[in-house]
Design a protein around this motif. Structure first.
Motif, PDB file in Angstrom:
ATOM      1  N   TYR A 261       5.641  11.830  29.050  1.00 49.33           N
ATOM      2  CA  TYR A 261       5.291  11.819  27.636  1.00 49.33           C
ATOM      3  C   TYR A 261       5.740  13.128  27.006  1.00 49.33           C
ATOM      4  CZ  TYR A 261       2.001   8.107  29.024  1.00 49.33           C
ATOM      5  OH  TYR A 261       1.433   6.981  29.519  1.00 49.33           O
ATOM      6  N   GLN A 262       5.649  13.163  25.675  1.00 49.68           N
ATOM      7  CA  GLN A 262       5.889  14.420  24.973  1.00 49.68           C
ATOM      8  C   GLN A 262       4.730  14.750  24.060  1.00 49.68           C
ATOM      9  OE1 GLN A 262       9.666  14.188  22.916  1.00 49.68           O
ATOM     10  NE2 GLN A 262      10.649  15.300  24.600  1.00 49.68           N
ATOM     11  N   GLY A 263       4.381  16.013  24.035  1.00 45.83           N
ATOM     12  CA  GLY A 263       3.406  16.505  23.072  1.00 45.83           C
ATOM     13  C   GLY A 263       4.056  17.619  22.294  1.00 45.83           C
ATOM     14  N   ILE A 264       3.256  18.314  21.499  1.00 45.05           N
ATOM     15  CA  ILE A 264       3.841  19.464  20.805  1.00 45.05           C
ATOM     16  C   ILE A 264       2.949  20.676  21.004  1.00 45.05           C
ATOM     17  CG2 ILE A 264       5.046  18.051  19.109  1.00 45.05           C
ATOM     18  CD1 ILE A 264       2.979  18.724  17.084  1.00 45.05           C
ATOM     19  N   VAL A 265       3.547  21.838  20.765  1.00 49.32           N
ATOM     20  CA  VAL A 265       2.829  23.093  20.977  1.00 49.32           C
ATOM     21  C   VAL A 265       1.533  23.078  20.163  1.00 49.32           C
ATOM     22  CG1 VAL A 265       2.896  25.563  20.472  1.00 49.32           C
ATOM     23  CG2 VAL A 265       4.876  24.433  21.527  1.00 49.32           C
ATOM     24  N   GLY A 266       0.447  23.481  20.806  1.00 47.46           N
ATOM     25  CA  GLY A 266      -0.851  23.478  20.139  1.00 47.46           C
ATOM     26  C   GLY A 266      -1.704  22.305  20.557  1.00 47.46           C
ATOM     27  N   ASP A 267      -1.077  21.314  21.210  1.00 50.94           N
ATOM     28  CA  ASP A 267      -1.843  20.146  21.660  1.00 50.94           C
ATOM     29  C   ASP A 267      -2.778  20.494  22.810  1.00 50.94           C
ATOM     30  OD1 ASP A 267      -1.313  17.865  20.173  1.00 50.94           O
ATOM     31  OD2 ASP A 267       0.549  17.392  21.259  1.00 50.94           O
ATOM     32  N   THR A 268      -3.863  19.754  22.904  1.00 49.82           N
ATOM     33  CA  THR A 268      -4.552  19.644  24.176  1.00 49.82           C
ATOM     34  C   THR A 268      -3.966  18.420  24.864  1.00 49.82           C
ATOM     35  OG1 THR A 268      -6.285  18.224  23.283  1.00 49.82           O
ATOM     36  CG2 THR A 268      -6.690  20.618  23.260  1.00 49.82           C
ATOM     37  N   LEU A 269      -4.265  18.291  26.163  1.00 52.44           N
ATOM     38  CA  LEU A 269      -3.789  17.093  26.855  1.00 52.44           C
ATOM     39  C   LEU A 269      -4.340  15.855  26.152  1.00 52.44           C
ATOM     40  CD1 LEU A 269      -2.418  15.601  29.168  1.00 52.44           C
ATOM     41  CD2 LEU A 269      -4.421  16.094  30.598  1.00 52.44           C
ATOM     42  N   ALA A 270      -5.584  15.945  25.674  1.00 46.05           N
ATOM     43  CA  ALA A 270      -6.203  14.796  25.017  1.00 46.05           C
ATOM     44  C   ALA A 270      -5.472  14.435  23.726  1.00 46.05           C
ATOM     45  CB  ALA A 270      -7.672  15.098  24.728  1.00 46.05           C
ATOM     46  N   SER A 271      -5.180  15.427  22.904  1.00 47.94           N
ATOM     47  CA  SER A 271      -4.521  15.103  21.633  1.00 47.94           C
ATOM     48  C   SER A 271      -3.119  14.557  21.885  1.00 47.94           C
ATOM     49  CB  SER A 271      -4.485  16.326  20.715  1.00 47.94           C
ATOM     50  OG  SER A 271      -3.641  17.340  21.225  1.00 47.94           O
ATOM     51  N   ALA A 272      -2.455  15.085  22.924  1.00 44.50           N
ATOM     52  CA  ALA A 272      -1.115  14.589  23.241  1.00 44.50           C
ATOM     53  C   ALA A 272      -1.178  13.145  23.743  1.00 44.50           C
ATOM     54  CB  ALA A 272      -0.455  15.493  24.277  1.00 44.50           C
ATOM     55  N   LEU A 273      -2.178  12.826  24.567  1.00 46.27           N
ATOM     56  CA  LEU A 273      -2.321  11.453  25.064  1.00 46.27           C
ATOM     57  C   LEU A 273      -2.611  10.502  23.911  1.00 46.27           C
ATOM     58  CD1 LEU A 273      -4.345  12.070  28.361  1.00 46.27           C
ATOM     59  CD2 LEU A 273      -1.993  11.190  28.178  1.00 46.27           C
ATOM     60  N   LEU A 274      -3.485  10.935  23.000  1.00 47.16           N
ATOM     61  CA  LEU A 274      -3.801  10.093  21.844  1.00 47.16           C
ATOM     62  C   LEU A 274      -2.573   9.905  20.965  1.00 47.16           C
ATOM     63  CD1 LEU A 274      -7.328  11.484  20.943  1.00 47.16           C
ATOM     64  CD2 LEU A 274      -6.806   9.181  21.801  1.00 47.16           C
ATOM     65  N   ALA A 275      -1.797  10.975  20.823  1.00 44.97           N
ATOM     66  CA  ALA A 275      -0.587  10.880  20.008  1.00 44.97           C
ATOM     67  C   ALA A 275       0.360   9.839  20.594  1.00 44.97           C
ATOM     68  CB  ALA A 275       0.103  12.240  19.934  1.00 44.97           C
ATOM     69  N   ASN A 276       0.353   9.732  21.917  1.00 39.41           N
ATOM     70  CA  ASN A 276       1.229   8.779  22.595  1.00 39.41           C
ATOM     71  C   ASN A 276       0.601   7.395  22.747  1.00 39.41           C
ATOM     72  OD1 ASN A 276       3.851  10.145  23.669  1.00 39.41           O
ATOM     73  ND2 ASN A 276       2.236  11.669  23.943  1.00 39.41           N
ATOM     74  N   GLY A 277      -0.569   7.226  22.176  1.00 37.53           N
ATOM     75  CA  GLY A 277      -1.212   5.922  22.223  1.00 37.53           C
ATOM     76  C   GLY A 277      -1.729   5.525  23.588  1.00 37.53           C
ATOM     77  N   VAL A 278      -2.077   6.503  24.426  1.00 41.27           N
ATOM     78  CA  VAL A 278      -2.643   6.186  25.740  1.00 41.27           C
ATOM     79  C   VAL A 278      -4.136   5.886  25.557  1.00 41.27           C
ATOM     80  CG1 VAL A 278      -3.114   7.044  28.063  1.00 41.27           C
ATOM     81  CG2 VAL A 278      -0.970   7.643  26.909  1.00 41.27           C
ATOM     82  N   ASP A 279      -4.495   4.640  25.812  1.00 39.70           N
ATOM     83  CA  ASP A 279      -5.884   4.233  25.560  1.00 39.70           C
ATOM     84  C   ASP A 279      -6.791   4.500  26.747  1.00 39.70           C
ATOM     85  OD1 ASP A 279      -5.233   3.342  23.037  1.00 39.70           O
ATOM     86  OD2 ASP A 279      -4.703   1.334  23.756  1.00 39.70           O
ATOM     87  N   VAL A 280      -6.354   4.061  27.933  1.00 37.62           N
ATOM     88  CA  VAL A 280      -7.234   4.166  29.114  1.00 37.62           C
ATOM     89  C   VAL A 280      -6.869   5.437  29.871  1.00 37.62           C
ATOM     90  CG1 VAL A 280      -7.989   3.064  31.246  1.00 37.62           C
ATOM     91  CG2 VAL A 280      -7.377   1.670  29.253  1.00 37.62           C
ATOM     92  N   VAL A 281      -7.835   6.340  30.008  1.00 34.90           N
ATOM     93  CA  VAL A 281      -7.566   7.601  30.707  1.00 34.90           C
ATOM     94  C   VAL A 281      -8.371   7.720  31.988  1.00 34.90           C
ATOM     95  CG1 VAL A 281      -6.892   8.838  28.629  1.00 34.90           C
ATOM     96  CG2 VAL A 281      -9.310   8.817  29.350  1.00 34.90           C
TER      97      VAL A 281
END
Lengths: 1000, 211
Positions: free
Chosen positions: A23-43
């Motif tokens: 996946y990709q996130g951006i600087v400043g993300d937490t792992l959670a915000s990056a997962l949500l940004a990528n639409g990952v529902d089940v963690v």
């Protein structure tokens, strides 16, 4: 652009993987915000029922997104994705769910959730008891608690001891202004916050303070604080424990945001803070609402939805339903509306909400369903719909038709729970306040005060005002400033809020026990019906219910579920929440790594190793070392390929036949001066020193008040009123403390001073028939003849050019000279003696040979042949007890107790095995009848046992009941391997019984 | 048998030791860029003195022999040139003369002091080290629970000393006017303390010098 990332939010991209997918996130993300940004529902999967779970919160309260970071030696289990800062290359996986979070074997069991009520494990795995270990293994594997690394931790951790006038915990609005008010008084201030940036709730706020938007206001305030020399800013630092005497511990994560492992430097640091005053500004957690299937991914806290939108630019869904009991959560509807995505409805449990913010939401055309409950979420791995229905005013019953709202995101808010954890650590008992529908911190037990949301003050203006006052007050009480405020008022734009409703369990059309699970504690799958069942099964105390249901036992420690759980319990018990009370929070606030707790006290720094001045010489000779207390003493000096026994045989024979040399520097040495020195020493030892002349030495035994031997050694008279006391190596510090104790508390009238000189002197013991010849080669200013310098004498002189003090003391029974020089000369004197002894094949020997040689002579070692229950008489050492001393000595009276004078006490004897090559194991039990059935009558035990090369057979010392009158009797030592070794009781002096060799 | 008499100071085996974290692009290019420099004093006289602080004759006699006031305020020391007297307790002091001869001092003092006193040469058992550099104060925070920063606002601020725990050993720590610190450490614990300092100082760059 990830599908849930708002276009307005940009930044450099970071690559990461989760459960193996890239996946990709951006600087400043937490792992959670990056997962949500990528639409990952089940963690992850839940602990008991293995239900699919999604990200629920945005900070320390997160119950579901528990992840394993990395792999290998540096892997970290059980982190919350909401607290993991994203970095390039991050690899994370879910801690539970097998074989995967999307298809979980345990989920099949979970489908039969009703078969796993609270206490399921207790009830199911009770019998047979011996299988519990097997069950536990299975349960742990199935439930999944993360994996600990099996390799050594590659990272480095350390500790810093800090002192400050004011410690501010939390850098939200209240904490920041508290720090500023304290800082300007000149007080030493530390402000710590667990997040990567200071600002707390303001980081996700669009409010303005003094006309500036929140993030700008924070930036300038942080810059101002940073400019103070007396202020320490600690971001990424969690205050995890509050202990007695205002001692607090902070875990600072220094490199966790950069990489899994720090290539160098300190990964984490614990600050051990002693604060004069503490300001707690730890904020509050939003409380979830308990409705049916409230655990489906897509149900979140309202404040979390706002945080993801405002701070991280992530909209974790499309169609939002807000469900609230208060005005505050309406802000989430406003924030969501700003993203351009749909707000389906705001469901408000109150019948007549009338706040300004309600009107603001209505003005946007958003539907507000008042007097409604969101009674159930629908969906499997993601919310598909929300079921809403009218409920009665008290929130206990559904009173109208159920309506389906098409929705994929439910933001819920049941009000706010102050984060009272640290206050609770101090023992302050939380107080229920119905006005805020939450527990406030109890009356302070220590020098602390709470400010802002953690005190139940939720409006921004109130938080700022309280923070400022708390900072000024704390500074004043620490002796800084006058308590006045520099910034007494703040102008803040905010909606005034109307009262909230207390709603802890949302009614369903079915009864709680029949309705779909209404979760209270997500991590441990504790549902409302489970708590009610616990009550029906007879549990009443909140502490018992907690343990029975596991409510609040997860890694989130019930930060979300506790209040709802207690309220549901109170309702089931038909009592008030105040009567029910709360469980107590204890450290740690969030999990703390063992690495940080250990700090640098690991490996070679775990425990100090004490060295003598000759340590390097010993190392160069290939000595094996033995730990004696913290000292490293040479154990034996093996020559190429020699075994311990062979080396000891060689070393021992060298001493008996020629000469050996021992590093005896570790013996404790105490310099004693004063007009009453002789009297004092005479009271400490069993024998008298009143007539010991300068130049003379005497052996003595010290007893504790109970008459039992506690140390022994030689005491030398250096001059009038001046003595040198030798103690055992391990007993040095204890003896000095013992002397000081008696002088200071019992006999202050005795004029005597004690000074440790253990480290000052280096001692080389030259012993054996050729010892005099060796000394003669390096010392020509002492008359060495036996007549001029006899046994138990000491002399000052010069050895190898160095001023030295030589004692004729012997622990081998041979002619011995103990050469003492200041330690700077230690290695010089040692090498000079070795060189002088070369023609006599002088042999360095270690503690093992020393033990054998002294055992051959029957000399005891305190702590080996004695164990704190031995009198001098037991050791056959009556000769050392002065019966006619004028004053008394410590332990004398106890020597007359009925128990110490009774016959059949264990007494020191020698044991000679009938077969000379048999060496008894030390600790072996002694019995008189080898054929007696177990349990045998144990008559004593072996305290020391060796093979004596000088004598050609084994020797042993033992304590045997009535041993002194059993000489010649054969006893038996039954061993674990079934053998029984026969030995004869003999005198404890095996070698040179008349003691002639040391007197030559 | 060697003819020369070799003395080994307490940190003999650490002179020239150097440690720093290998941080890529770190601030430290070589040994000269150290945030922490440990320097062992040359061989010195260390004597432990016991006596009655309430006995003015005793105090005056000590002052006269050493040309230095006996410090009576807890946690202070006095210094004149190479000689210092550190307060260790209500009736106990440590006398250190850098480069001094303990036997000479002991003999002179025994002659001058009357009554119940104790003076003991402990020179072989300890050493004095100076700890300087930008990280010196932080090193103390890593190593000891004592509040050394409090000396900055104590009265007097200069000439402060404390005998306290140092990592898992002990030390007599005092401040110098130049902002550096002196430590008196025990010989048998010196290897541990030196390794502790080199480890704790690694992030700043740390070296040990011979005095």
């Amino acid at each position: 652009m990830s599908r849930n990332r708002l276009e307005s939010h940009t930044g450099a991209t970071l690559d990461f993987t989760f459960n193996g997918k890239a996946y990709q996130g951006i600087v400043g993300d937490t792992l959670a915000s990056a997962l949500l940004a990528n639409g990952v529902d089940v963690v992850g999967r839940s602990f008991k029922y293995a239900r699919p779970r999604g990200i629920f919160g945005h900070g320390a309260e997160e119950p579901n997104a528990i992840i394993q970071l990395g792999a290998g030696a540096a892997t970290i289990p059980n982190l919350k994705a909401t607290q993991v800062e994203l970095y390039q290359g991050l690899e994370a996986s879910s801690v539970n769910g097998w074989p995967s979070v999307d298809f979980d074997v345990m989920g099949i069991i979970g489908a039969f959730g009703r078969l796993m009520p609270p206490g399921f494990y207790y009830k199911t795995f009770m019998y047979p008891k011996k299988l519990w270990m097997t069950y536990e293994h299975f349960i742990r594997k199935a439930a999944g608690l993360g994996a600990t690394p099996v390799e050594a931790d590659p990272d480095s951790y350390d500790k810093l001891n800090q002192h400050c006038d004011v410690l501010v915990v939390g850098a939200g609005p209240a904490g920041l202004v508290a720090a500023r008010e304290a800082a300007r008084t000149g007080a030493r201030v530390i402000i710590a916050d667990e997040q990567s940036e200071f600002g707390g709730s303001l980081l996700a706020s669009k409010q303005t303070i003094d006309g500036r938007i929140a993030t700008d206001w924070i930036a300038s305030l942080v810059a101002e604080l940073a400019a103070y020399k007396n202020v320490q800013l600690l971001p990424r630092s969690t205050v995890f424990g509050y202990y007695d005497h205002n001692f607090l511990t902070i875990l600072e994560r220094r490199t966790d945001h950069l990489a899994l492992s720090a290539p160098s430097g300190t990964r984490q640091r614990i600050h051990r803070v002693r604060a004069a005053q503490v300001v707690l500004a730890t904020g509050a957690f939003e409380r979830p609402l308990v409705f049916a299937h409230n655990d489906i991914p897509g149900v979140m806290l309202a404040s979390s939805v706002s945080t993801y939108v405002n701070r991280y630019g992530v909209a974790p869904g499309n169609k939002l339903v807000v469900f609230t009991t208060n005005d505050n959560a309406y802000q989430t509807a406003l924030d969501w509306h700003q993203t351009g995505r749909q707000v389906v409805a705001v469901v408000d449990s109150r019948t007549n909400p009338s706040g300004e913010i309600v009107d603001a939401v209505k003005a946007l055309g958003i539907e507000v369903l008042v007097g409604h409950g969101l009674i159930e979420a629908r969906g499997k791995k993601r919310v598909k719909a929300a079921l809403v229905a009218p409920i009665n005013e008290s929130g206990t019953q559904v009173v109208g038709a159920v309506r389906y709202l098409d929705s994929d995101l439910i933001a819920c808010s049941g009000g706010w729970s102050p984060a009272i954890h640290l206050s609770s650590h101090t023992g302050a008992k939380p107080v229920w306040d119905p006005n805020i529908v939450g527990f406030r911190p109890g009356a302070s037990k220590q020098q602390e005060r709470s400010a802002g949301a953690c005190r139940g003050t939720f409006d921004l203006a109130g938080c700022l005002a309280e923070g400022a006052s708390a900072g000024a007050e704390a500074a004043k009480l620490s002796g800084r400033g006058d308590g006045g405020l520099q910034f007494p008022g703040f102008s803040v734009e905010e909606y005034s809020e109307q009262p909230q409703q207390a709603l802890f369990l949302v009614p369903h059309t079915q009864s709680t026990s029949r309705a779909p699970s209404q979760f209270v504690d997500f991590q441990l799958d504790v549902s409302a019906s489970g708590i009610e069942l616990a009550v029906r099964e007879g549990f009443e105390s909140v502490e018992h219910v907690k343990r029975y249901t596991a409510l609040g036992f997860g890694t989130d420690q019930g930060k979300l579920g506790n209040i709802n759980g207690m309220a549901i319990l109170a309702n089931a018990l038909d009592q008030s929440i105040a009567e029910t009370g709360t469980t107590i929070f204890r450290p740690s606030y969030t999990p703390t790594t063992f690495g940080a707790i250990a700090g640098r006290d690991v490996n070679h720094l775990f425990d100090p190793e004490r060295y003598t001045a000759m340590h390097r010489w010993h190392q160069q000779q290939g000595a094996e070392f033995e730990d004696v207390g913290q000292w490293k003493r040479p154990w034996y000096f093996p020559q190429s390929g020699e075994s311990l026994q062979k080396a000891v045989n060689r070393e021992g024979l060298a001493v008996r036949n020629s000469v050996g040399i021992l590093d005896a520097s570790t013996l404790g040495k105490i310099d004693i001066q004063g007009p009453d020195a002789a009297e004092f020493i005479t009271r400490m030892y069993t024998n008298s020193y009143l007539k010991l002349a300068p130049g003379k030495c005497r052996y003595g035994v010290m007893l504790k008040e109970d008459g039992m031997i506690f140390d022994d050694g030689v005491c030398a008279c250096l001059a009038d009123n001046h003595y040198l006391m030798f103690t055992t190596t391990g007993g040095a510090a204890g003896v000095l403390a013992w002397l000081e104790l008696w002088q200071q508390t019992e006999w202050p009238e005795l004029q005597v001073y004690f000074t440790s000189v253990t480290d000052h002197w280096t001692t080389a013991t030259v012993t054996g028939p050729n010892a005099r010849k060796v000394i003669a080669k390096v010392c020509n200013d002492i008359e060495l003849s036996n007549e001029a310098f006899g046994f138990m004498d000491w002399r000052d002189g010069t050895v190898a050019g160095v001023k030295a003090r030589i004692f004729r003391i012997s622990f081998t029974g041979e002619l011995s000279y103990e050469v003492n020089v200041p330690a700077h000369y230690g290695r010089h004197i040692w090498e000079a003696l070795i060189a002088a002894g070369e023609e006599f094949n002088i042999t360095p020997y270690g503690t093992e040979t020393m033990h054998v040689l002294r055992a051959e002579k029957g000399f005891i070692i305190v702590g080996q042949d004695t164990d704190g229950s031995m009198t001098p008489a037991d050791m056959n050492m009556d000769w050392v007890v002065g019966k006619n001393k004028a004053f008394s000595f410590i332990g004398k009276r106890s020597l007359q107790r009925s128990d110490t004078v009774r016959e059949n006490r264990k007494q020191l004897v020698g044991l000679k095995t009938l077969k000379g090559s048999d060496v008894l194991p030390e600790g072996a039990q002694v019995v008189f009848d080898a054929k007696q059935k177990i349990p045998m009558s144990m008559q004593g035990h072996v305290t020391s046992s060796y093979y004596s090369a000088s004598l050609g057979h084994s020797i042993a010392l033992a304590v045997v009941k009535g041993g002194h009158s059993r000489l010649g009797q054969v006893v038996y030592c039954p061993l674990a391997d079934g053998r029984s070794i026969a030995a004869e009781i003999v005198s404890s002096v095996f070698y040179d019984p008349k003691g002639e060799r040391q007197h030559v | 048998m060697s003819n020369s008499i070799v003395q080994e100071s307490v940190l003999y085996y650490f002179h020239g030791a150097f440690n720093k974290s290998a941080v890529p692009g770190s601030l430290f290019s070589d040994q000269t860029d150290c945030g922490l420099v440990i320097k062992e004093a040359p061989f010195s006289a260390h004597l432990n003195l016991r006596g009655d602080a309430a006995d003015s004759e005793f105090c005056l006699a000590v002052a006269k022999v050493l040309n230095l006031t006996l410090p009576l305020v807890a946690g202070t020391y006095s210094r004149n040139g190479n000689t210092s007297i550190y307060w260790l307790g209500p009736s106990e002091w440590l006398i250190v003369e850098i480069g001094g001869d303990a036997a000479v001092i002991e003999a002179t003092m025994r002659k001058a002091l009357q009554g119940h006193i104790s003076i003991v040469d402990v020179s072989g058992g300890q050493t004095s080290i100076n700890m300087r550099g930008s990280a010196a104060a932080t090193l103390l925070k890593k190593s000891s629970v004592y509040d050394f920063e409090a000396w900055d606002s104590a009265e007097p601020t200069a000439g402060r000393v404390v005998q306290t725990t140092f990592a898992k050993a002990s030390a007599v720590v005092s401040n110098r006017p130049d902002g550096s610190y002196d430590l008196v450490i025990r010989r048998s614990f010196a290897d541990y303390v030196a390794q502790w300092l080199l480890d704790a100082g690694a992030e700043f760059g740390c070296r040990v010098e011979q005095g």
